[in-house]
Scaffold this motif. Sequence first.
Motif, PDB file in Angstrom:
ATOM      1  N   GLU A  80       0.839  -1.195   0.000  1.00  0.00           N
ATOM      2  CA  GLU A  80       0.000   0.000   0.000  1.00  0.00           C
ATOM      3  C   GLU A  80       0.877   1.248   0.000  1.00  0.00           C
ATOM      4  OE1 GLU A  80      -2.614  -0.298   3.334  1.00  0.00           O
ATOM      5  OE2 GLU A  80      -3.588  -2.116   2.593  1.00  0.00           O
ATOM      6  N   ALA A  81       1.975   1.197   0.749  1.00  0.00           N
ATOM      7  CA  ALA A  81       2.903   2.335   0.793  1.00  0.00           C
ATOM      8  C   ALA A  81       3.624   2.498  -0.543  1.00  0.00           C
ATOM      9  CB  ALA A  81       3.909   2.143   1.920  1.00  0.00           C
ATOM     10  N   VAL A  82       3.952   1.388  -1.204  1.00  0.00           N
ATOM     11  CA  VAL A  82       4.546   1.471  -2.543  1.00  0.00           C
ATOM     12  C   VAL A  82       3.556   2.133  -3.501  1.00  0.00           C
ATOM     13  CG1 VAL A  82       5.389   0.143  -4.517  1.00  0.00           C
ATOM     14  CG2 VAL A  82       6.067  -0.528  -2.206  1.00  0.00           C
ATOM     15  N   ASN A  83       2.305   1.702  -3.436  1.00  0.00           N
ATOM     16  CA  ASN A  83       1.266   2.272  -4.291  1.00  0.00           C
ATOM     17  C   ASN A  83       1.083   3.767  -4.045  1.00  0.00           C
ATOM     18  OD1 ASN A  83      -1.141   2.112  -6.096  1.00  0.00           O
ATOM     19  ND2 ASN A  83      -2.254   2.541  -4.209  1.00  0.00           N
ATOM     20  N   ALA A  84       1.260   4.168  -2.779  1.00  0.00           N
ATOM     21  CA  ALA A  84       1.092   5.576  -2.406  1.00  0.00           C
ATOM     22  C   ALA A  84       2.353   6.404  -2.641  1.00  0.00           C
ATOM     23  CB  ALA A  84       0.672   5.669  -0.944  1.00  0.00           C
ATOM     24  N   LYS A  85       3.409   5.787  -3.186  1.00  0.00           N
ATOM     25  CA  LYS A  85       4.694   6.434  -3.479  1.00  0.00           C
ATOM     26  C   LYS A  85       5.446   6.840  -2.217  1.00  0.00           C
ATOM     27  CE  LYS A  85       2.577   8.410  -7.630  1.00  0.00           C
ATOM     28  NZ  LYS A  85       2.252   9.663  -8.356  1.00  0.00           N
ATOM     29  N   ALA A  86       5.060   6.277  -1.065  1.00  0.00           N
ATOM     30  CA  ALA A  86       5.774   6.549   0.177  1.00  0.00           C
ATOM     31  C   ALA A  86       6.998   5.659   0.316  1.00  0.00           C
ATOM     32  CB  ALA A  86       4.847   6.350   1.377  1.00  0.00           C
ATOM     33  N   VAL A  87       7.009   4.541  -0.399  1.00  0.00           N
ATOM     34  CA  VAL A  87       8.122   3.595  -0.414  1.00  0.00           C
ATOM     35  C   VAL A  87       8.523   3.360  -1.864  1.00  0.00           C
ATOM     36  CG1 VAL A  87       8.699   1.156  -0.069  1.00  0.00           C
ATOM     37  CG2 VAL A  87       7.648   2.447   1.784  1.00  0.00           C
ATOM     38  N   ASP A  88       9.840   3.372  -2.115  1.00  0.00           N
ATOM     39  CA  ASP A  88      10.348   3.149  -3.474  1.00  0.00           C
ATOM     40  C   ASP A  88      10.477   1.671  -3.803  1.00  0.00           C
ATOM     41  OD1 ASP A  88      10.691   5.935  -4.014  1.00  0.00           O
ATOM     42  OD2 ASP A  88      12.552   5.897  -2.852  1.00  0.00           O
ATOM     43  N   VAL A  89      10.876   0.863  -2.814  1.00  0.00           N
ATOM     44  CA  VAL A  89      11.086  -0.565  -3.030  1.00  0.00           C
ATOM     45  C   VAL A  89      11.001  -1.281  -1.699  1.00  0.00           C
ATOM     46  CG1 VAL A  89      13.610  -0.431  -2.826  1.00  0.00           C
ATOM     47  CG2 VAL A  89      12.582  -2.267  -4.204  1.00  0.00           C
ATOM     48  N   GLY A  90      10.519  -2.540  -1.713  1.00  0.00           N
ATOM     49  CA  GLY A  90      10.423  -3.307  -0.476  1.00  0.00           C
ATOM     50  C   GLY A  90      10.168  -4.771  -0.749  1.00  0.00           C
ATOM     51  N   GLY A  91      10.429  -5.618   0.259  1.00  0.00           N
ATOM     52  CA  GLY A  91      10.343  -7.062   0.091  1.00  0.00           C
ATOM     53  C   GLY A  91       9.084  -7.674   0.661  1.00  0.00           C
ATOM     54  N   VAL A  92       8.498  -8.636  -0.087  1.00  0.00           N
ATOM     55  CA  VAL A  92       7.281  -9.336   0.320  1.00  0.00           C
ATOM     56  C   VAL A  92       7.336 -10.785  -0.169  1.00  0.00           C
ATOM     57  CG1 VAL A  92       5.864  -7.239   0.309  1.00  0.00           C
ATOM     58  CG2 VAL A  92       6.025  -8.634  -1.764  1.00  0.00           C
ATOM     59  N   GLY A  93       6.369 -11.582   0.263  1.00  0.00           N
ATOM     60  CA  GLY A  93       6.253 -12.959  -0.185  1.00  0.00           C
ATOM     61  C   GLY A  93       5.526 -13.069  -1.518  1.00  0.00           C
ATOM     62  N   ASN A  94       5.096 -14.276  -1.864  1.00  0.00           N
ATOM     63  CA  ASN A  94       4.588 -14.524  -3.218  1.00  0.00           C
ATOM     64  C   ASN A  94       3.125 -14.142  -3.419  1.00  0.00           C
ATOM     65  OD1 ASN A  94       3.329 -16.563  -1.785  1.00  0.00           O
ATOM     66  ND2 ASN A  94       3.917 -18.209  -3.170  1.00  0.00           N
ATOM     67  N   THR A  95       2.378 -13.917  -2.342  1.00  0.00           N
ATOM     68  CA  THR A  95       0.943 -13.686  -2.483  1.00  0.00           C
ATOM     69  C   THR A  95       0.514 -12.227  -2.372  1.00  0.00           C
ATOM     70  OG1 THR A  95       0.511 -15.925  -1.671  1.00  0.00           O
ATOM     71  CG2 THR A  95      -1.331 -14.408  -1.650  1.00  0.00           C
ATOM     72  N   PRO A  96       1.099 -11.400  -1.483  1.00  0.00           N
ATOM     73  CA  PRO A  96       0.675  -9.996  -1.419  1.00  0.00           C
ATOM     74  C   PRO A  96       0.694  -9.250  -2.755  1.00  0.00           C
ATOM     75  CG  PRO A  96       1.934 -10.521   0.537  1.00  0.00           C
ATOM     76  CD  PRO A  96       2.018 -11.730  -0.363  1.00  0.00           C
ATOM     77  N   PHE A 226       9.813 -11.665  -3.316  1.00  0.00           N
ATOM     78  CA  PHE A 226      10.007 -10.574  -4.265  1.00  0.00           C
ATOM     79  C   PHE A 226      10.490  -9.288  -3.611  1.00  0.00           C
ATOM     80  CE2 PHE A 226       6.243 -12.903  -6.161  1.00  0.00           C
ATOM     81  CZ  PHE A 226       6.975 -13.546  -7.143  1.00  0.00           C
ATOM     82  N   GLN A 227      11.135  -8.463  -4.439  1.00  0.00           N
ATOM     83  CA  GLN A 227      11.278  -7.049  -4.168  1.00  0.00           C
ATOM     84  C   GLN A 227      10.361  -6.335  -5.155  1.00  0.00           C
ATOM     85  OE1 GLN A 227      13.215  -5.060  -1.929  1.00  0.00           O
ATOM     86  NE2 GLN A 227      13.420  -6.988  -0.801  1.00  0.00           N
ATOM     87  N   VAL A 228       9.569  -5.412  -4.614  1.00  0.00           N
ATOM     88  CA  VAL A 228       8.552  -4.718  -5.410  1.00  0.00           C
ATOM     89  C   VAL A 228       8.816  -3.222  -5.347  1.00  0.00           C
ATOM     90  CG1 VAL A 228       6.084  -4.336  -5.722  1.00  0.00           C
ATOM     91  CG2 VAL A 228       6.910  -6.550  -4.885  1.00  0.00           C
ATOM     92  N   ALA A 229       8.772  -2.554  -6.497  1.00  0.00           N
ATOM     93  CA  ALA A 229       9.111  -1.136  -6.574  1.00  0.00           C
ATOM     94  C   ALA A 229       7.931  -0.303  -7.065  1.00  0.00           C
ATOM     95  CB  ALA A 229      10.314  -0.920  -7.498  1.00  0.00           C
ATOM     96  N   ALA A 230       8.017   0.986  -6.785  1.00  0.00           N
ATOM     97  CA  ALA A 230       7.030   1.942  -7.278  1.00  0.00           C
ATOM     98  C   ALA A 230       7.411   2.357  -8.701  1.00  0.00           C
ATOM     99  CB  ALA A 230       6.986   3.166  -6.376  1.00  0.00           C
TER     100      ALA A 230
END
Length: 347
Positions: A80-96, A226-230
């Motif tokens: 949600e923070a990535v979507n809001a541009k508050a975070v540039d990149v972050g790590g999550v599992g396979n389902t989020p 994964f690492q997921v970016a904005a």
Amino acid sequence: MRRRLAPAALLLPLALLLSACGGNSAADTGSGTDGKGSVTLNVGDQKGGSEAVLRAAGELDNLTYKIKWSTFTSGPPLLEAVNAKAVDVGGVGNTPPVFAAGANSNISVVAAWHGTSKGEAILVPKDSSLKKPEELKGRSIAVAQGSSAHYQLIASLKEAGLGLSDVQVKYLQPADALAAFTSGKVDAWAVWDPYTSQVLQGGQGGQGGQGRILADGDGAVNGLNFQVAAPTALADKEKAAAIKDYLDRLRRAQDWVYDHPQEWAEVWAKDTGLPYEVALASVKRTHASRVPVAVDQPLIDSEQQIADTFTSLKLIPNKVDFADFVDTRFNGDLPPSTTAPRVYKES
């Protein structure tokens, strides 16, 4: 009447109970990492996650940019923070990322690691009469909705000829699920490491396991992280360069974990409050196995299968085209996503 297990408070420290791959919780914006240059990379993290392993591996030295860390309790609010541009990149599992894609969030999967799924397990109390997954029919199972364990539960039930409608699903976040499991209020718990190791190892000192594995996700789920970016960060030339360097450092840090499992377990235990024996068991079972891999078509196909499964169950409202939520620019010469996980080596 089922024997009552050890109180939940004796099993996992609060800081780790809050760290999960699914659920809802706000970010705690905290520390920064000093570096040179004018670029600041906003990185989403979880307790005992990327910052801890990068620091332990010496990969936060000689940065040409600054890092501002934001600690999240789980994957969904991080995205949600990535979507809001508050975070540039972050790590999550396979389902989020699948659920974020289902919400049409502005996210891009930019890096992946493939490991075993042995730490993703359906646990039952040690003295449970359940001996095989087929016997879960009609039983109550705790799981965090939208977590990697959620899909693992669905996949394991399918292998046993069952569906979600054949069991009583209790959507509980880890803290509440642990309490329900240890007090005998649910028959089983679908969860991930280090919770799996904690239940298997038992209380402080790793004595007296509280449960056992009825089924694990190995071979049933894809074992990807994964690492997921904005997309806005990726469109910024300087931030994109910082993200590339950051991902390279994470990949080297994973190699360090494989070569130094005991050292990483010590750091991880200190950072999270886990007993060392539990941390080491989780590293051996799960963390040391991860291999940096490419974000490629087989990965997209595998995540698409997860998305289609949740859509068919009406847990995601719309059809998801997962290919729209990946960016392959950082693949380089990485091996394919189907590369076998590493095998933990005793030293």
